[in-house]
Design a protein around this motif. Structure first.
Motif, PDB file in Angstrom:
ATOM      1  N   LYS A   1       0.826  -1.213   0.000  1.00 29.65           N
ATOM      2  CA  LYS A   1       0.000   0.000   0.000  1.00 29.65           C
ATOM      3  C   LYS A   1       0.860   1.263   0.000  1.00 29.65           C
ATOM      4  N   PHE A   2       2.087   1.159   0.565  1.00 32.37           N
ATOM      5  CA  PHE A   2       2.946   2.333   0.671  1.00 32.37           C
ATOM      6  C   PHE A   2       3.597   2.713  -0.664  1.00 32.37           C
ATOM      7  N   LYS A   3       3.372   1.910  -1.689  1.00 33.50           N
ATOM      8  CA  LYS A   3       3.837   2.298  -3.017  1.00 33.50           C
ATOM      9  C   LYS A   3       2.974   3.414  -3.599  1.00 33.50           C
ATOM     10  N   LYS A   4       1.757   3.511  -3.080  1.00 33.96           N
ATOM     11  CA  LYS A   4       0.825   4.519  -3.590  1.00 33.96           C
ATOM     12  C   LYS A   4       1.195   5.889  -3.054  1.00 33.96           C
ATOM     13  N   GLN A   5       1.179   6.887  -3.904  1.00 38.54           N
ATOM     14  CA  GLN A   5       1.502   8.250  -3.502  1.00 38.54           C
ATOM     15  C   GLN A   5       0.554   8.722  -2.398  1.00 38.54           C
ATOM     16  N   GLY A   6       1.146   9.262  -1.322  1.00 41.96           N
ATOM     17  CA  GLY A   6       0.363   9.827  -0.244  1.00 41.96           C
ATOM     18  C   GLY A   6      -0.186   8.821   0.752  1.00 41.96           C
ATOM     19  N   TYR A   7       0.257   7.559   0.684  1.00 41.17           N
ATOM     20  CA  TYR A   7      -0.342   6.574   1.587  1.00 41.17           C
ATOM     21  C   TYR A   7       0.087   6.790   3.040  1.00 41.17           C
ATOM     22  N   PHE A   8       1.278   7.345   3.260  1.00 40.87           N
ATOM     23  CA  PHE A   8       1.710   7.597   4.636  1.00 40.87           C
ATOM     24  C   PHE A   8       0.728   8.522   5.357  1.00 40.87           C
ATOM     25  N   ASP A   9       0.204   9.507   4.641  1.00 38.82           N
ATOM     26  CA  ASP A   9      -0.773  10.406   5.244  1.00 38.82           C
ATOM     27  C   ASP A   9      -2.025   9.636   5.658  1.00 38.82           C
ATOM     28  N   LYS A  10      -2.526   8.813   4.769  1.00 40.86           N
ATOM     29  CA  LYS A  10      -3.723   8.025   5.063  1.00 40.86           C
ATOM     30  C   LYS A  10      -3.462   7.076   6.232  1.00 40.86           C
ATOM     31  N   PHE A  11      -2.306   6.420   6.223  1.00 39.09           N
ATOM     32  CA  PHE A  11      -1.926   5.486   7.280  1.00 39.09           C
ATOM     33  C   PHE A  11      -1.859   6.190   8.633  1.00 39.09           C
ATOM     34  N   SER A  12      -1.275   7.384   8.645  1.00 37.28           N
ATOM     35  CA  SER A  12      -1.155   8.151   9.877  1.00 37.28           C
ATOM     36  C   SER A  12      -2.533   8.532  10.412  1.00 37.28           C
ATOM     37  N   ARG A  13      -3.433   8.950   9.531  1.00 40.48           N
ATOM     38  CA  ARG A  13      -4.795   9.324   9.968  1.00 40.48           C
ATOM     39  C   ARG A  13      -5.538   8.116  10.538  1.00 40.48           C
ATOM     40  N   GLU A  14      -5.394   6.970   9.885  1.00 49.18           N
ATOM     41  CA  GLU A  14      -6.073   5.773  10.363  1.00 49.18           C
ATOM     42  C   GLU A  14      -5.582   5.390  11.755  1.00 49.18           C
ATOM     43  N   LYS A  15      -4.266   5.419  11.954  1.00 50.79           N
ATOM     44  CA  LYS A  15      -3.708   5.038  13.246  1.00 50.79           C
ATOM     45  C   LYS A  15      -4.090   6.044  14.338  1.00 50.79           C
ATOM     46  N   TYR A  16      -4.134   7.304  13.970  1.00 52.09           N
ATOM     47  CA  TYR A  16      -4.504   8.318  14.953  1.00 52.09           C
ATOM     48  C   TYR A  16      -5.958   8.131  15.391  1.00 52.09           C
ATOM     49  N   LYS A  17      -6.830   7.844  14.445  1.00 49.76           N
ATOM     50  CA  LYS A  17      -8.240   7.613  14.783  1.00 49.76           C
ATOM     51  C   LYS A  17      -8.385   6.359  15.650  1.00 49.76           C
ATOM     52  N   GLU A  18      -7.631   5.299  15.321  1.00 49.73           N
ATOM     53  CA  GLU A  18      -7.673   4.089  16.135  1.00 49.73           C
ATOM     54  C   GLU A  18      -7.268   4.401  17.572  1.00 49.73           C
ATOM     55  N   ALA A  19      -6.218   5.218  17.712  1.00 41.20           N
ATOM     56  CA  ALA A  19      -5.744   5.569  19.050  1.00 41.20           C
ATOM     57  C   ALA A  19      -6.804   6.361  19.809  1.00 41.20           C
ATOM     58  N   GLN A  20      -7.421   7.332  19.139  1.00 40.18           N
ATOM     59  CA  GLN A  20      -8.462   8.112  19.803  1.00 40.18           C
ATOM     60  C   GLN A  20      -9.632   7.233  20.236  1.00 40.18           C
ATOM     61  N   ASP A  21     -10.066   6.339  19.347  1.00 42.03           N
ATOM     62  CA  ASP A  21     -11.192   5.458  19.671  1.00 42.03           C
ATOM     63  C   ASP A  21     -10.830   4.525  20.825  1.00 42.03           C
ATOM     64  N   ALA A  22      -9.609   3.997  20.788  1.00 40.42           N
ATOM     65  CA  ALA A  22      -9.182   3.071  21.834  1.00 40.42           C
ATOM     66  C   ALA A  22      -9.092   3.773  23.187  1.00 40.42           C
ATOM     67  N   LEU A  23      -8.589   4.979  23.171  1.00 42.02           N
ATOM     68  CA  LEU A  23      -8.475   5.721  24.425  1.00 42.02           C
ATOM     69  C   LEU A  23      -9.844   6.060  24.986  1.00 42.02           C
ATOM     70  N   ALA A  24     -10.788   6.372  24.105  1.00 41.67           N
ATOM     71  CA  ALA A  24     -12.150   6.651  24.566  1.00 41.67           C
ATOM     72  C   ALA A  24     -12.764   5.412  25.209  1.00 41.67           C
ATOM     73  N   ARG A  25     -12.522   4.244  24.600  1.00 41.18           N
ATOM     74  CA  ARG A  25     -13.054   3.003  25.166  1.00 41.18           C
ATOM     75  C   ARG A  25     -12.416   2.711  26.518  1.00 41.18           C
ATOM     76  N   LEU A  26     -11.111   2.939  26.604  1.00 44.60           N
ATOM     77  CA  LEU A  26     -10.414   2.705  27.865  1.00 44.60           C
ATOM     78  C   LEU A  26     -10.940   3.637  28.952  1.00 44.60           C
ATOM     79  N   ASN A  27     -11.140   4.902  28.585  1.00 42.50           N
ATOM     80  CA  ASN A  27     -11.651   5.870  29.559  1.00 42.50           C
ATOM     81  C   ASN A  27     -13.029   5.459  30.062  1.00 42.50           C
TER      82      ASN A  27
END
Length: 569
Positions: free
Chosen positions: A537-563
């Motif tokens: 997937k990282f061969k595609k132009q701009g995938y790092f941005d998409k990957f970073s957004r996905e991981k950030y959202k996962e972290a936010q959702d996980a932290l909300a569940r933990l809280n």
């Protein structure tokens, strides 16, 4: 102010997930969590301060510090005392001598590495208000009044809170507590800190961290020359020393090291761009507008260097990246400008890149060997296609035109950087500049523009008085030129450099740059099977941005569940 959730998510997504799985599956997890908190506080939630050590202080600075009601402490040859009612008059410091308090005594002798100086929460607010001045004079115990010319002090420490280290420690403390297995705060920091050789500059025998060199040059095919400004060198320095130090889980291949002395008029500043071209600049023009995305006004954030950062966290633009659009007033008939920024890479970016590398598993070394044979231009293109460097564009009648990019700096320190901008085909009385990068990969502290003509400067390479490896080996020949004779650093090795420099005279002064070429390898042993379905997937132009957004959202959702899980206990 950012919430704890946003700070934690900012740097901890995949480190955080194992703990979340435990909390989700075990009903007693909340009690385990509480136990981890109680057993971990001795190394968590620490506060740190900087000493800002310099070999002198001028009367204007001392007067300004006095007006801020700073607490002055004088280090005599035979004792240390505080000053009451400290004030400056006719270039001299005056005050009533009083005993230092028990709290002040605890922080009289800071460690050599200022980023590791700890201060208790209770003492923090008073300690960061301290100014320590050193004199060779002895104190007569009967003296009750102090008077001395400011020029007589041979060292000055102006304490201040190290906001970056303190914030990171508090956030990582939560991460360390929640994960609670074999991870420690130190291990987590190592996982996300700058991957590159570290530079420490010396000042009267005290070394402090200055920054990283050629961050991102992780293969020989990405070898490059870096031009690091040595901003902490006093203008009247007679000797300059610094160390280049290997970092954990890395090995360094250093091609050359030079100390570049640039003599210039006192009324200008100088910087070298990533190509090694030296430019002068005067007073920066701040942006009249700075928009992140369509509506987020960040103008006040990027108008001065104050450790208040815009972190490129807006929604993706039409190109699939985060950006900030800067508008500057343009003088009539101006055909050139210089864009100056103060910025750094983020801890979050380091964390995301770490997860990308771990997808290779035990195939990592095989993959790296392949990259060592790749076309350097193709590797550079992949980095810019992912907008890992900070990309710079200018608005023209035909749309946004790419100018150049700022190289990766690492995430341990900000850096001043400059770029020449051609404005002769830009109509009107304004200039629009766009800075673009992958989601949350850069922190931008300052962005300004200068329209002054470049003044004449004289650049001279200073020959070293000593170049010594940590095992006392002379490294001067291997590092003299960029001839592929590399100095190889591994484990805890370092190289020390010492120079004798001439004094500036008349209306000129000197600025110094560490010029070094090289690359480095990550030697961490990765285990597991390569996840090529993700890597492709990282061969595609701009995938790092998409990957970073996905991981950030996962972290936010996980932290909300933990809280929610903890709140329900």
């Amino acid at each position: 102010m950012k919430t704890l959730h946003s700070k934690l998510a900012h740097i901890a997504s995949f480190i955080f997930f194992p703990a979340l799985v435990i909390l989700k599956k075990k009903k007693k997890a909340a009690y385990v969590f509480a136990l981890l908190i109680s057993t971990s506080l001795s190394s968590c939630f620490l506060n740190f301060y900087r000493t800002n050590t310099k070999p002198s202080i001028d009367a204007a600075t001392a007067s300004n510090l006095s007006s801020q009601k700073k607490h002055f402490i004088i280090h005599f040859d035979n004792t240390a005392k505080a000053l009451e009612n400290a004030h400056v008059s006719n270039d001299s410091l005056y005050g009533t001598i009083i005993p230092i308090t028990p709290v002040q005594e605890r922080y009289l002798h800071p460690k050599a590495s200022s980023k590791n100086n700890r201060v208790s929460k209770k003492a923090r607010d008073s300690t960061v208000m301290e100014v320590h001045l050193y004199t060779h004079d002895s104190l007569n115990q009967r003296d009750s009044f102090f008077a001395a010319n400011v020029a007589s002090f041979y060292r000055a420490d102006v304490y201040e809170l190290n906001k970056s280290s303190t914030t990171v420690n508090h956030v990582l403390s939560v991460v360390g507590i929640v994960t609670g297995t074999l991870l420690t705060i130190g291990v987590i920091v190592t996982a996300i800190e700058c991957s590159c050789p570290h530079v420490y500059t010396g000042n009267n025998g005290i070394y402090s961290f200055a920054g990283g060199l050629y961050s991102g040059a992780v293969y020989s095919t990405l070898e490059r020359t870096d031009y690091m400004p040595l901003n902490t060198v006093p203008f009247d320095a007679k000797d300059i020393s610094f160390k280049i130090v290997n970092t954990e889980n890395e090995e360094q291949f250093i091609n050359k090291v030079e100390l570049l002395r640039v003599t210039h008029s006192k009324d200008v500043n100088v910087l070298a761009d990533r190509h090694g071209h030296i430019f002068t600049y005067k007073k920066l023009v701040a942006s009249s507008a700075a928009l992140a995305g369509a509506k987020n006004d960040v103008k006040n954030i990027v108008q001065q260097t104050d450790n208040n950062y815009y972190s490129f966290d807006n929604s993706a633009n039409e190109d699939g990246f985060s950006d900030v659009k800067l508008t500057f007033d343009k003088p009539v008939n101006t055909d050139h400008a210089k864009l100056i920024i103060h910025a750094r890479n983020t801890y979050w970016g380091g964390l995301i890149h770490k997860e990308f590398i771990h997808y290779f598993g035990d195939d990592f070394e095989k993959w790296r060997a392949k990259q060592e044979q790749a076309d350097p231009k193709e590797l550079e293109k992949w980095q810019t296609d992912q907008a890992l460097p900070l990309m710079v564009y200018i608005k023209t009648n035909d749309g946004w035109k790419f100018i150049d990019y700022y190289q990766l700096t690492g995430n341990m320190a900000g850096r001043d950087m400059i770029m020449q901008v051609d404005t002769k085909n830009i109509p009107g009385n304004t200039i629009e500049i766009k800075l673009e990068t992958a989601y949350r990969f850069w922190d931008l502290d300052l962005a300004g523009i200068d329209y002054s003509d470049d003044q004449n400067v004289t650049a001279t390479v200073i020959e070293p008085a000593q170049v010594m490896r940590s095992d006392s080996t002379d490294e001067s020949n291997d590092l003299k030129t960029g001839d592929k004779q590399f100095a190889h650093l591994k484990d805890d090795e370092f190289i020390s450099f010492r120079y004798s420099v001439p004094q500036s005279t008349g209306s000129t002064t000197a600025s110094y740059f560490l010029v070094s070429g090289g690359y480095y390898h990550n030697v961490e042993r990765l285990a597991g099977k390569a996840n090529y379905s993700e890597l492709y997937k990282f061969k595609k132009q701009g995938y790092f941005d998409k990957f970073s957004r996905e991981k950030y959202k996962e972290a936010q959702d996980a932290l909300a569940r933990l809280n929610n899980k903890i709140d329900s206990r």
